[in-house]
Design a protein around this motif. Structure first.
Motif, PDB file in Angstrom:
ATOM      1  N   ARG A 189     -90.788 -36.149-103.885  1.00 61.57           N
ATOM      2  CA  ARG A 189     -90.135 -37.359-103.338  1.00 61.57           C
ATOM      3  C   ARG A 189     -90.741 -37.621-101.963  1.00 61.57           C
ATOM      4  O   ARG A 189     -90.767 -36.726-101.100  1.00 61.57           O
ATOM      5  N   GLN A 242     -90.602 -28.476 -96.164  1.00 61.55           N
ATOM      6  CA  GLN A 242     -90.479 -28.045 -94.772  1.00 61.55           C
ATOM      7  C   GLN A 242     -89.240 -28.640 -94.138  1.00 61.55           C
ATOM      8  O   GLN A 242     -88.591 -29.524 -94.714  1.00 61.55           O
ATOM      9  N   THR A 243     -88.931 -28.166 -92.992  1.00 61.03           N
ATOM     10  CA  THR A 243     -87.732 -28.634 -92.284  1.00 61.03           C
ATOM     11  C   THR A 243     -87.834 -30.138 -92.037  1.00 61.03           C
ATOM     12  O   THR A 243     -88.877 -30.650 -91.626  1.00 61.03           O
ATOM     13  N   GLY A 244     -86.696 -30.817 -92.362  1.00 56.33           N
ATOM     14  CA  GLY A 244     -86.610 -32.257 -92.103  1.00 56.33           C
ATOM     15  C   GLY A 244     -87.325 -33.088 -93.142  1.00 56.33           C
ATOM     16  O   GLY A 244     -87.391 -34.318 -93.032  1.00 56.33           O
ATOM     17  N   SER A 245     -87.796 -32.464 -94.244  1.00 55.40           N
ATOM     18  CA  SER A 245     -88.519 -33.232 -95.271  1.00 55.40           C
ATOM     19  C   SER A 245     -87.574 -34.002 -96.200  1.00 55.40           C
ATOM     20  O   SER A 245     -88.012 -34.841 -96.977  1.00 55.40           O
ATOM     21  N   GLY A 246     -86.258 -33.673 -96.200  1.00 56.61           N
ATOM     22  CA  GLY A 246     -85.292 -34.448 -97.004  1.00 56.61           C
ATOM     23  C   GLY A 246     -84.671 -33.669 -98.164  1.00 56.61           C
ATOM     24  O   GLY A 246     -84.146 -34.267 -99.122  1.00 56.61           O
ATOM     25  N   LYS A 247     -84.671 -32.312 -98.082  1.00 57.13           N
ATOM     26  CA  LYS A 247     -84.087 -31.493 -99.168  1.00 57.13           C
ATOM     27  C   LYS A 247     -82.566 -31.751 -99.275  1.00 57.13           C
ATOM     28  O   LYS A 247     -82.031 -32.001-100.347  1.00 57.13           O
ATOM     29  N   THR A 248     -81.899 -31.680 -98.120  1.00 59.38           N
ATOM     30  CA  THR A 248     -80.429 -31.902 -98.127  1.00 59.38           C
ATOM     31  C   THR A 248     -80.104 -33.324 -98.577  1.00 59.38           C
ATOM     32  O   THR A 248     -79.158 -33.561 -99.350  1.00 59.38           O
ATOM     33  N   TYR A 249     -80.912 -34.247 -98.123  1.00 59.74           N
ATOM     34  CA  TYR A 249     -80.691 -35.649 -98.487  1.00 59.74           C
ATOM     35  C   TYR A 249     -80.758 -35.811-100.007  1.00 59.74           C
ATOM     36  O   TYR A 249     -79.917 -36.448-100.622  1.00 59.74           O
ATOM     37  N   LYS A 258     -90.590 -39.082 -98.362  1.00 52.37           N
ATOM     38  CA  LYS A 258     -89.547 -39.498 -97.413  1.00 52.37           C
ATOM     39  C   LYS A 258     -90.012 -40.751 -96.661  1.00 52.37           C
ATOM     40  O   LYS A 258     -91.160 -40.803 -96.184  1.00 52.37           O
ATOM     41  N   PRO A 259     -89.132 -41.738 -96.567  1.00 53.68           N
ATOM     42  CA  PRO A 259     -89.529 -42.951 -95.852  1.00 53.68           C
ATOM     43  C   PRO A 259     -89.515 -42.703 -94.337  1.00 53.68           C
ATOM     44  O   PRO A 259     -88.928 -41.728 -93.877  1.00 53.68           O
ATOM     45  N   LEU A 261     -88.067 -43.066 -90.839  1.00 46.31           N
ATOM     46  CA  LEU A 261     -86.679 -43.296 -90.416  1.00 46.31           C
ATOM     47  C   LEU A 261     -86.680 -44.340 -89.300  1.00 46.31           C
ATOM     48  O   LEU A 261     -87.674 -44.487 -88.581  1.00 46.31           O
TER      49      LEU A 261
END
Ligand SMILES: Nc1ncnc2c1ncn2[C@@H]1O[C@H](COP(=O)(O)OP(=O)(O)OP(=O)(O)O)[C@@H](O)[C@H]1O
Length: 587
Positions: free
Chosen positions: A430, A509-516, A432-433, A435
């Protein structure tokens, strides 16, 4: 005198005519002629009685001639042997003890006197038995010289009439000398023939019996069409009784008649009036019955069965029975002493009524019992059919259900085969757009292909290393929604419930959007739900849909692996956050 109440119209008419002749010389009958005629009639009746006795008793053939004189008649009957013998044939055992002796013609000696006393006992026993049977009787002295031969003849002819009636089955009406004497059921052993004191009672009881017979006949309607003589008897009785009562009432009760001299004109007028009133009454009764039957046929409920129709007519006749008894009692008075007669009639009828009422109730109960039995039988067979149908239906359902289970199993296998074919391990990418507020908006994604290819540009590298293509099962662009991402994962959730092991995880990696992607930015909005929420939602939904077939136990576990340490995220107590883990069971 009650006896007069039931004399026939002909007799009454003759009586009236005689009265008229006393005042009218034109119509007067010569006394000598009248006496001769009477003597002739008496002789004829005596011969008839003698003939019958000869037929009934062989002993009478020797002692009683065919055409005996009055004296011969008395002589032959005086010892009572013929009479007792005949009576015992008519009603066996009526005279228990009969004195017989060969010395019948012994003249007046001591022995003869002894036998005469015993013969007297024969006659007395005969008369007691006849009286018990309520037949016409005579006095012992009537057999002596100067006695009333007519009374003896009456008694014998009455006995004859009773015998013939009994021989014919003892049903309905029998007459003696033009006078209605008796009616009785075959079940009644004793006759109701009236001596002069009992005629009123007997006729009222007879009437009651006739009504009951009529009701019986209607109840057993088959007989109505087959037992014509019985019906004729019943109806004749009713007709005679009512008609005679009516005529008598006119003669007795009408003051005008009492004041008038009875001659042919008066009697004709009287009879015309009787016929007219009687016709009116019949028409009105007919109309009532017609109206009643019409109401039954037009009734709200409608006639449901023949039995109900018959029951309704029976009730009508019961009502008419009580009404008619009252009506007739008005006509059948004894010398105008209505109030004396009625209580006797009522008392007389009570026992008969109760007896017949019970009989009728028993018949009705029998009838209902039979009907109920039939109904129960019918219901039983209907239930049996219904049960059989249900049994067949359940059998069919069983077959259908087992084949349905087979189809389901087949379907499940095919479905999971498809999942396998799609790949047991699937990797999605996926993008990530940018932000809002992000300064450097230079993307490394050069191209996203349809078949899971993505081309990455690395501006720091030169030549062919500048662009590199990576292949995944699918690549989701920056505009892809949460729902579109989950769409490819959804089939795997069903596989979980079919018993397959499924693992879905996000890597990056951190902040790549896994939680999202896995949880979503805002759980309060369904459209923003990530894969976890949507997968759990489907899991519960499918398990609920299969509740009738399978019961699932669902457990939740949340762990964190960080710095090679496994931590349980569902434990609130910090001390035991490490392994072993805590399970959250849901049902
Ligand atoms: N597809 C997306 N669309 C819009 N915003 C996104 C998208 N993916 C990630 N973001 C945003 O990027 C930020 C970082 O995302 P996220 O927290 O999901 O990263 P992460 O991989 O979970 O980070 P970490 O590994 O540190 O937990 C968040 O503010 C998130 O809202």
């Amino acid at each position: 005198m009650p006896h007069d109440s039931f004399t026939s119209p002909a007799k009454n008419f003759r009586g009236l005519k005689g009265s008229v002749s006393a005042d009218n010389t034109d119509e007067a009958i010569n006394d000598d002629e009248l006496a001769m005629r009477k003597a002739g009639e008496a002789a004829s009746r005596r011969y008839q009685a003698a003939e019958w006795l000869r037929q009934m008793d062989r002993g009478a053939l020797g002692t009683l001639s065919k055409e005996p004189s009055e004296e011969e008649f008395h002589l032959a009957l005086r010892n009572g042997l013929i009479l007792c013998s005949v009576l015992n044939k008519v009603n066996p055992g009526a005279v228990h003890k009969v004195v017989e002796s060969p010395l019948l013609d012994v003249p007046s000696t001591e022995g003869a006197a002894h036998f005469a006393i015993q013969y007297f006992e024969n006659i007395r026993n005969f008369l007691v038995a006849v009286r018990d049977m309520k037949l016409l009787t005579f006095e012992v002295s009537d057999l002596e010289k100067g006695g009333s031969s007519n009374k003896v003849v009456d008694c014998i002819l009455c006995l004859k009439g009773y015998y013939e009636w009994k021989q014919a089955g003892g049903i309905g009406v029998w007459r003696y000398g033009g006078t209605v004497r008796i009616t009785s059921f075959p079940k009644s052993s004793s006759s109701l023939v009236g001596s002069s004191d009992s005629i009123d009672e007997s006729v009222d009881e007879s009437e009651s019996s006739q009504y009951d017979q009529l009701l019986d006949l209607i109840h057993f309607s088959n007989e109505v069409f087959t037992d014509e003589p019985r019906i004729t008897n019943v109806l004749t009785f009713l007709f005679d009784h009512f008609a005679l009562g009516l005529l008598q009432a006119y003669i007795r009760e009408s003051d005008r008649v009492n004041d008038l001299t009875l001659n042919a004109v008066v009697i004709n007028a009287l009879l015309s009036k009787v016929v007219e009133d009687f016709s009116t009454l019949i028409v009105s009764q007919g109309n009532r019955l017609a109206l009643f039957l019409e109401n039954i046929l037009k009734g709200e409920r409608g006639m449901q069965s023949k039995a109900q129709f018959i029951e309704a007519i029976s009730q009508y006749l019961q009502q008419r029975k009580s009404l008619t008894s009252t009506d007739l009692s008005e006509f059948c008075t004894c010398s105008g002493k209505r109030e004396v007669v009625q209580p006797r009639v009522v008392n007389g009828c009570n026992h008969v009524d109760i007896f017949h009422l019970h009989g009728k109730h028993i018949e009705e109960l029998k009838f209902y019992h039979q009907e109920t039995k039939l109904e129960i039988k019918e219901i039983h067979s209907i239930w049996e059919e219904e049960l059989q149908r249900l049994y067949d239906h359940v059998k069919r359902l069983e077959v259908i259900s087992s084949s349905y289970q087979k189809v389901l199993e087949e379907n499940r296998q095919l479905y999971n085969q498809v999942q396998d074919l799609k790949g047991t391990i699937r990797v999605y990418c996926r993008v990530k757009p940018f932000l809002p507020g992000q300064l450097n908006k230079q993307s490394v994604v050069d191209y996203i292909g349809e078949s899971g290819n993505i081309m990455i540009v690395n501006p720091l590298k030169q030549g062919k290393d500048t662009r590199k293509v990576f292949t995944f099962n699918k690549v989701f662009g920056t505009n892809t929604t949460q729902d579109q991402v989950y769409e490819d994962t959804r089939p795997l959730v069903r596989s979980i419930l079919d018993g397959y092991n499924v693992c879905i995880f996000a890597y990056g990696q951190t902040g790549s959007g896994k939680t999202y992607t896995m949880s979503g930015p805002d759980p309060t909005h369904e459209e923003m739900w990530g894969v976890n929420y949507r997968a759990l939602n489907d899991l519960f939904h499918i398990s609920r849909a299969r509740l009738d077939v399978i019961k699932y136990d669902i457990a939740v576990q949340m762990i964190e692996i960080y710095n090679e340490q496994v931590r349980d995220l569902l434990v609130s107590d910090g001390s035991s956050r490490r392994y072993p883990l805590c399970y959250l069971l849901t049902k």
